[in-house]
Design an enzyme around this catalytic site. Sequence first.
Site, PDB file in Angstrom:
ATOM      1  N   ASP A  44     -52.743  -9.040  46.361  1.00 35.59           N
ATOM      2  CA  ASP A  44     -54.146  -9.053  46.773  1.00 35.59           C
ATOM      3  C   ASP A  44     -54.832 -10.165  45.971  1.00 35.59           C
ATOM      4  O   ASP A  44     -54.230 -10.748  45.054  1.00 35.59           O
ATOM      5  CB  ASP A  44     -54.762  -7.673  46.459  1.00 35.59           C
ATOM      6  CG  ASP A  44     -56.176  -7.506  46.987  1.00 35.59           C
ATOM      7  OD1 ASP A  44     -56.609  -8.324  47.825  1.00 35.59           O
ATOM      8  OD2 ASP A  44     -56.863  -6.560  46.553  1.00 35.59           O
ATOM      9  N   HIS A  51     -59.027   1.875  47.778  1.00 35.86           N
ATOM     10  CA  HIS A  51     -59.150   1.419  49.173  1.00 35.86           C
ATOM     11  C   HIS A  51     -58.173   2.250  50.028  1.00 35.86           C
ATOM     12  O   HIS A  51     -57.187   1.735  50.553  1.00 35.86           O
ATOM     13  CB  HIS A  51     -58.831  -0.077  49.251  1.00 35.86           C
ATOM     14  CG  HIS A  51     -59.325  -0.754  50.488  1.00 35.86           C
ATOM     15  ND1 HIS A  51     -60.036  -0.095  51.468  1.00 35.86           N
ATOM     16  CD2 HIS A  51     -59.194  -2.034  50.924  1.00 35.86           C
ATOM     17  CE1 HIS A  51     -60.330  -0.953  52.436  1.00 35.86           C
ATOM     18  NE2 HIS A  51     -59.833  -2.124  52.133  1.00 35.86           N
ATOM     19  N   ARG A  93     -55.382  -0.887  60.820  1.00 35.36           N
ATOM     20  CA  ARG A  93     -56.610  -0.275  60.306  1.00 35.36           C
ATOM     21  C   ARG A  93     -57.325   0.461  61.440  1.00 35.36           C
ATOM     22  O   ARG A  93     -57.829   1.567  61.274  1.00 35.36           O
ATOM     23  CB  ARG A  93     -57.548  -1.345  59.719  1.00 35.36           C
ATOM     24  CG  ARG A  93     -57.068  -2.003  58.429  1.00 35.36           C
ATOM     25  CD  ARG A  93     -57.140  -1.057  57.244  1.00 35.36           C
ATOM     26  NE  ARG A  93     -58.469  -0.553  57.009  1.00 35.36           N
ATOM     27  CZ  ARG A  93     -59.443  -1.195  56.344  1.00 35.36           C
ATOM     28  NH1 ARG A  93     -59.189  -2.367  55.803  1.00 35.36           N
ATOM     29  NH2 ARG A  93     -60.633  -0.635  56.178  1.00 35.36           N
ATOM     30  N   CYS A  97     -53.740  -7.157  52.067  1.00 31.16           N
ATOM     31  CA  CYS A  97     -54.796  -6.478  52.835  1.00 31.16           C
ATOM     32  C   CYS A  97     -55.743  -7.460  53.514  1.00 31.16           C
ATOM     33  O   CYS A  97     -56.434  -7.098  54.454  1.00 31.16           O
ATOM     34  CB  CYS A  97     -55.560  -5.510  51.947  1.00 31.16           C
ATOM     35  SG  CYS A  97     -56.459  -6.307  50.606  1.00 31.16           S
ATOM     36  N   ARG A 109     -68.751   1.504  51.929  1.00 28.19           N
ATOM     37  CA  ARG A 109     -68.113   0.481  51.077  1.00 28.19           C
ATOM     38  C   ARG A 109     -69.111   0.177  49.971  1.00 28.19           C
ATOM     39  O   ARG A 109     -70.222  -0.293  50.239  1.00 28.19           O
ATOM     40  CB  ARG A 109     -67.780  -0.772  51.877  1.00 28.19           C
ATOM     41  CG  ARG A 109     -67.382  -1.928  50.985  1.00 28.19           C
ATOM     42  CD  ARG A 109     -66.762  -3.074  51.727  1.00 28.19           C
ATOM     43  NE  ARG A 109     -65.405  -2.759  52.136  1.00 28.19           N
ATOM     44  CZ  ARG A 109     -64.494  -3.656  52.533  1.00 28.19           C
ATOM     45  NH1 ARG A 109     -64.808  -4.926  52.574  1.00 28.19           N
ATOM     46  NH2 ARG A 109     -63.291  -3.282  52.882  1.00 28.19           N
ATOM     47  N   GLN A 121     -56.952   1.313  53.697  1.00 32.54           N
ATOM     48  CA  GLN A 121     -56.031   0.174  53.763  1.00 32.54           C
ATOM     49  C   GLN A 121     -54.596   0.625  53.478  1.00 32.54           C
ATOM     50  O   GLN A 121     -53.662   0.225  54.183  1.00 32.54           O
ATOM     51  CB  GLN A 121     -56.456  -0.897  52.743  1.00 32.54           C
ATOM     52  CG  GLN A 121     -55.580  -2.129  52.781  1.00 32.54           C
ATOM     53  CD  GLN A 121     -55.746  -2.928  54.065  1.00 32.54           C
ATOM     54  OE1 GLN A 121     -56.845  -3.291  54.434  1.00 32.54           O
ATOM     55  NE2 GLN A 121     -54.645  -3.188  54.760  1.00 32.54           N
TER      56      GLN A 121
HETATM   57  N1  NVA Z   1     -59.356  -6.004  46.154  1.00 35.22           N
HETATM   58  C1  NVA Z   1     -60.162  -6.627  47.170  1.00 35.22           C
HETATM   59  C2  NVA Z   1     -59.843  -6.040  48.497  1.00 35.22           C
HETATM   60  C3  NVA Z   1     -60.628  -6.648  49.645  1.00 35.22           C
HETATM   61  C4  NVA Z   1     -60.329  -5.978  50.950  1.00 35.22           C
HETATM   62  C5  NVA Z   1     -61.622  -6.466  46.825  1.00 35.22           C
HETATM   63  O1  NVA Z   1     -62.007  -5.372  46.397  1.00 35.22           O
HETATM   64  O2  NVA Z   1     -62.389  -7.421  46.978  1.00 35.22           O
HETATM   65  N1   CP Z   2     -58.822  -5.496  54.057  1.00 41.36           N
HETATM   66  C1   CP Z   2     -60.139  -5.306  54.191  1.00 41.36           C
HETATM   67  O1   CP Z   2     -60.661  -4.253  53.848  1.00 41.36           O
HETATM   68  O2   CP Z   2     -60.800  -6.340  54.757  1.00 41.36           O
HETATM   69  P1   CP Z   2     -62.385  -6.544  54.843  1.00 41.36           P
HETATM   70  O3   CP Z   2     -62.879  -6.804  53.446  1.00 41.36           O
HETATM   71  O4   CP Z   2     -62.564  -7.716  55.750  1.00 41.36           O
HETATM   72  O5   CP Z   2     -62.995  -5.288  55.402  1.00 41.36           O
END
Ligand code: NVA
Ligand code: CP
Length: 307
Positions: free
Chosen positions: A220, A131, A288, A260, A104, A134
């Site tokens: 989101d 992502h 997930r 998500c 990540r 997800q």
């Molecule tokens: N779009 C959000 C998704 C978090 C799971 C982010 O990147 O923070």
């Molecule tokens: N949806 C998702 O990826 O959640 P986290 O940021 O908690 O991993």
Amino acid sequence: MAIKHFLQFRDFTRDEFEYLLWRTRWIKNEFKSYRKHWPLCDRTLVMIFEKASTRTRLSFEAGMHQLGGTAIYLNTRDSQLGRGEPVEDAAQVISRMSDLVMIRTFEQEIIERFAANSRVPVINGLTNEYHPCQILADICTYIEHRGCIQGKTVAWVGDANNMCNTWLQAAEVMDFKLNVSTPPGYEIKPELIGIVDRSHFEVFADPRDACRGADLVNTDVWTSMGFEAENEVRREAFASWCVDGPMMREAHRDALFMHCLPAHRGEEVTAEVIDGPQSVVWDEAENRLHVQKALMEYLLLGRIETK
Ligand code: NVA
Ligand code: CP
């Protein structure tokens, strides 16, 4: 032979996703029946987090354990990654000591550079651009509740972020339609994510028009991780992109709502919607775990057709 990675949704074909979704059902059923499934005994997953996470960490760590393997957590603060070690060097070292890596991070370019120097498969656990795990879980959840997603309409309301980009790729790969509505100044850039064919998405200025007749409504956060400095400006720009009851009533009467998570009730979605009967956000989060177990098994062992 080239190593298979999952860095963006279009790295896999529809046929591969159909296999993964089929395999997910079997893996989930074994898990729910308390039967052991340890195909990754003695395998090690390294998880690298440069951003916060609850679901992604938990689902990968628990998933690897449930498959008989081990997961190791690294973050920027406690590893040399935060002190400027080149990503290429980190990839060389980490991939000599593990069987699989999940990352990540910020720019997609970082994960691409890591993968180019890795001896083992690399999975995108979220980047600024994508992502994919997800969306795989979301498609699995849609199919569990409503059947085949091909030919259906998914509405995206909100930011043209990593989730939206991945839905755009998924619409093309899985052959459904994405209705997108983003505030002015936050529009999608399909050409930057390799979408040249415009037949699988449509852009709407008004989010209610995007939701009209949709089978699934998805939103989101207004501000994704890494963009916190824009929070105040975005709060104003996105005020009309809140999924509420009237917006959901524009959608098909059987429409599902997905997010998500984590969510901000009263910003991108009202409590009435996210805690209401059309919301499947907890199933999405749980899935997930199951889809990523199928994904990890596939990347390490290939297709397992029998059982
Ligand atoms: N779009 C959000 C998704 C978090 C799971 C982010 O990147 O923070
Ligand atoms: N949806 C998702 O990826 O959640 P986290 O940021 O908690 O991993």
